[in-house]
Design a protein around this motif. Structure first.
Motif, PDB file in Angstrom:
ATOM      1  N   VAL A  34     119.720  40.149  20.162  1.00  0.00           N
ATOM      2  CA  VAL A  34     119.098  39.415  19.041  1.00  0.00           C
ATOM      3  C   VAL A  34     118.216  38.304  19.604  1.00  0.00           C
ATOM      4  O   VAL A  34     118.590  37.595  20.533  1.00  0.00           O
ATOM      5  N   GLY A  35     117.010  38.195  19.056  1.00  0.00           N
ATOM      6  CA  GLY A  35     116.054  37.186  19.529  1.00  0.00           C
ATOM      7  C   GLY A  35     115.102  37.746  20.571  1.00  0.00           C
ATOM      8  O   GLY A  35     114.097  37.121  20.876  1.00  0.00           O
ATOM      9  N   THR A  37     112.808  41.281  22.000  1.00  0.00           N
ATOM     10  CA  THR A  37     111.856  42.195  21.369  1.00  0.00           C
ATOM     11  C   THR A  37     112.063  43.586  21.964  1.00  0.00           C
ATOM     12  O   THR A  37     112.204  43.705  23.190  1.00  0.00           O
ATOM     13  N   PRO A 145     110.723  42.548  16.833  1.00  0.00           N
ATOM     14  CA  PRO A 145     111.709  41.527  17.187  1.00  0.00           C
ATOM     15  C   PRO A 145     113.101  41.976  16.739  1.00  0.00           C
ATOM     16  O   PRO A 145     113.247  42.535  15.653  1.00  0.00           O
ATOM     17  N   SER A 147     116.025  41.208  15.078  1.00  0.00           N
ATOM     18  CA  SER A 147     116.618  40.241  14.154  1.00  0.00           C
ATOM     19  C   SER A 147     118.114  40.543  14.072  1.00  0.00           C
ATOM     20  O   SER A 147     118.556  41.615  14.503  1.00  0.00           O
ATOM     21  N   THR A 386     111.212  27.393  10.415  1.00  0.00           N
ATOM     22  CA  THR A 386     112.058  28.556  10.157  1.00  0.00           C
ATOM     23  C   THR A 386     112.310  28.798   8.677  1.00  0.00           C
ATOM     24  O   THR A 386     112.894  29.801   8.312  1.00  0.00           O
TER      25      THR A 386
END
Ligand SMILES: Nc1nc2c(c(=O)[nH]1)N[C@H]1C(S)=C(S)[C@@H](COP(=O)(O)OP(=O)(O)OC[C@H]3O[C@@H](n4cnc5c(N)ncnc54)[C@H](O)[C@@H]3O)O[C@H]1N2
Ligand code: MOO
Length: 387
Positions: A34-35, A37, A145, A147, A386
């Motif tokens: 996560v975070g 790509t 990405p 997520s 964000t």
């Protein structure tokens, strides 16, 4: 003096530089991916649904009704389903594998159970195998990405690991002997406002950022900062010293290092003196010292550069219906701070962060134009925001 790069071209140049560099890839477990790509498109290891799946609590039935004899067991989730004999019903739970040969489901709330039989209206209350994704089908394209939801999707599709790009690393050299990093301004010195801000912005864009390093206003200190010890970061952001003032040593240092300039000033206000260069040690993003100009430079060159490195699309511009007239800035694009309602934010001088702190982003006014209230303008999202 160099020719300023038009603002849209600066974004593209930075993006293409990113695309020209191959970052290493790594396989990570889903939570750690996560975070990052996706560097390769993952394929599903099971279809979704993995089997015909009951969608409602009730009874699976087969054969002509109006009543079916109930079997003496329940078909619960997590068990292989047995074939349903003709004329029979079995109690089923949501998520259970559908008993083969089922012809309909009588929902619990529609059912009547009397003396070992069930009756009621029935329907196709199940989800068919592969309805969402087939076995071996691509889940998401490379460049997506990861997520939290993408990691959940990969888990549902039976995957344990994802192949992702290693994050580009970013380091920061903060120039300016007038800067202090604690307490109130004093004796002609001011607080460094970029050091606490930029790493989080770049992390939000997909990089791993290290702590900023303050660099003295001497040619030697600049040279050492730009020629610094291995391992070199993918991106070195410098702040300040992009002009040609008495202690602006960035350009002379880049020349000494034999840097290739890809961008040397951009026709945008604020943010004009930003630069993008390659040295034998890596990529240098020179952000102007005025804090709002530095933020605009992050949005203009750093965000597209990181997107290119990670094979993401060039960051899209949003749309802002502006609520005020916004005068343009002559030959340059103007990036004007707007709030969530498209209103021009006061305190929009290039040295100010008061408006930047809450802005939705920057509305883009084309050169040689003035924007009118209710015009729909392109919107550059605020890096790091964000919500
Ligand atoms: N003769 C000219 N002077 C300037 C021009 C020009 O065209 N001709 N352009 C102005 C513009 S536009 C900008 S933007 C700045 C860019 O200057 P530098 O990148 O060389 O930055 P500095 O001179 O080092 O600093 C400018 C300003 O910002 C403050 N600063 C710097 N770093 C920080 C930081 N980390 N935190 C908070 N504030 C910072 C610094 O104290 C200065 O006030 O040049 C104009 N001048
Ligand atoms: O272009 Mo400067 O960056 O206006 O402050």
């Amino acid at each position: 003096m160099s020719t300023p790069t038009p603002w849209p071209e600066a974004r593209r140049t930075a993006y293409e530089l990113g695309l020209s560099i191959d970052l290493p890839t790594v396989e990570l477990p889903l939570d750690r991916a996560v975070g990052h790509t996706l560097a390769a498109a993952p394929a599903s290891a099971n279809p979704l649904p993995a089997f015909d799946t009951v969608a409602m609590d009730g009874y699976a039935v087969r054969g002509e009704g109006p009543a079916w004899d109930l079997l003496d067991y329940d078909q619960l989730a997590g068990h292989r389903a047995a074939e349903l004999p003709d004329g029979r019903a079995v109690r089923i739970a949501t998520g259970a594998q559908l008993p083969p040969k089922t012809e309909g489901i009588v929902r619990l709330e529609d059912s009547t159970v009397t003396e070992g039989t069930v009756s009621g209206p029935h329907q196709r209350d199940w989800r068919e195998t592969g309805d969402e994704i087939a076995l071996g089908e691509e889940l998401l394209p490379a460049g997506t990405p990861v997520s939290p939801a993408a990691a959940g999707f990969a888990a549902a599709a039976g995957l344990d690991r994802l192949t992702v790009f290693e994050k580009p690393t970013a380091a920061f050299a903060v120039f300016g002997d007038e800067l202090i990093d604690r307490g109130p301004a004093r004796d002609g010195k001011i607080r460094d406002s970029l050091g606490p801000m930029l790493p989080a912005m770049l992390e939000g864009l997909g990089a791993t950022a290290s702590r900023p390093v303050h660099v003295e206003d001497t040619p030697e200190a600049h040279y050492n900062a730009l020629n610094g010890p291995a391992p070199q970061p993918t991106i070195l952001c410098t702040t300040g010293g992009t002009m040609h003032g008495p202690v602006d040593y960035l350009h002379p240092t880049l020349k000494k290092l034999g840097a290739e300039y890809l961008i040397d000033t951009v026709a945008v206000r604020p943010g004009f003196p930003m630069l993008l260069a390659r040295t034998p040690n890596g990529i240098v993003c020179g952000l102007p010292g005025n804090p709002q100009s530095a933020v605009i430079s992050v949005a203009t060159i750093v965000a597209p550069l990181i997107a290119g490195l990670l094979r993401r699309p060039l960051p899209e511009l949003g749309v802002a219906a502006v609520a005020d007239d916004i005068p343009g800035r002559g030959d340059c694009h103007r990036l004007a701070l707007v709030d969530d309602f498209g209103r021009l934010i006061p305190h929009h001088g290039s040295a100010m962060l008061r408006g930047v702190a809450t802005a939705r982003g920057f509305a883009v006014v084309e050169p040689h134009t003035n924007a009118r209230r209710s015009d729909a303008l392109p919107l550059v999202p605020m890096p790091g925001r964000t919500s």
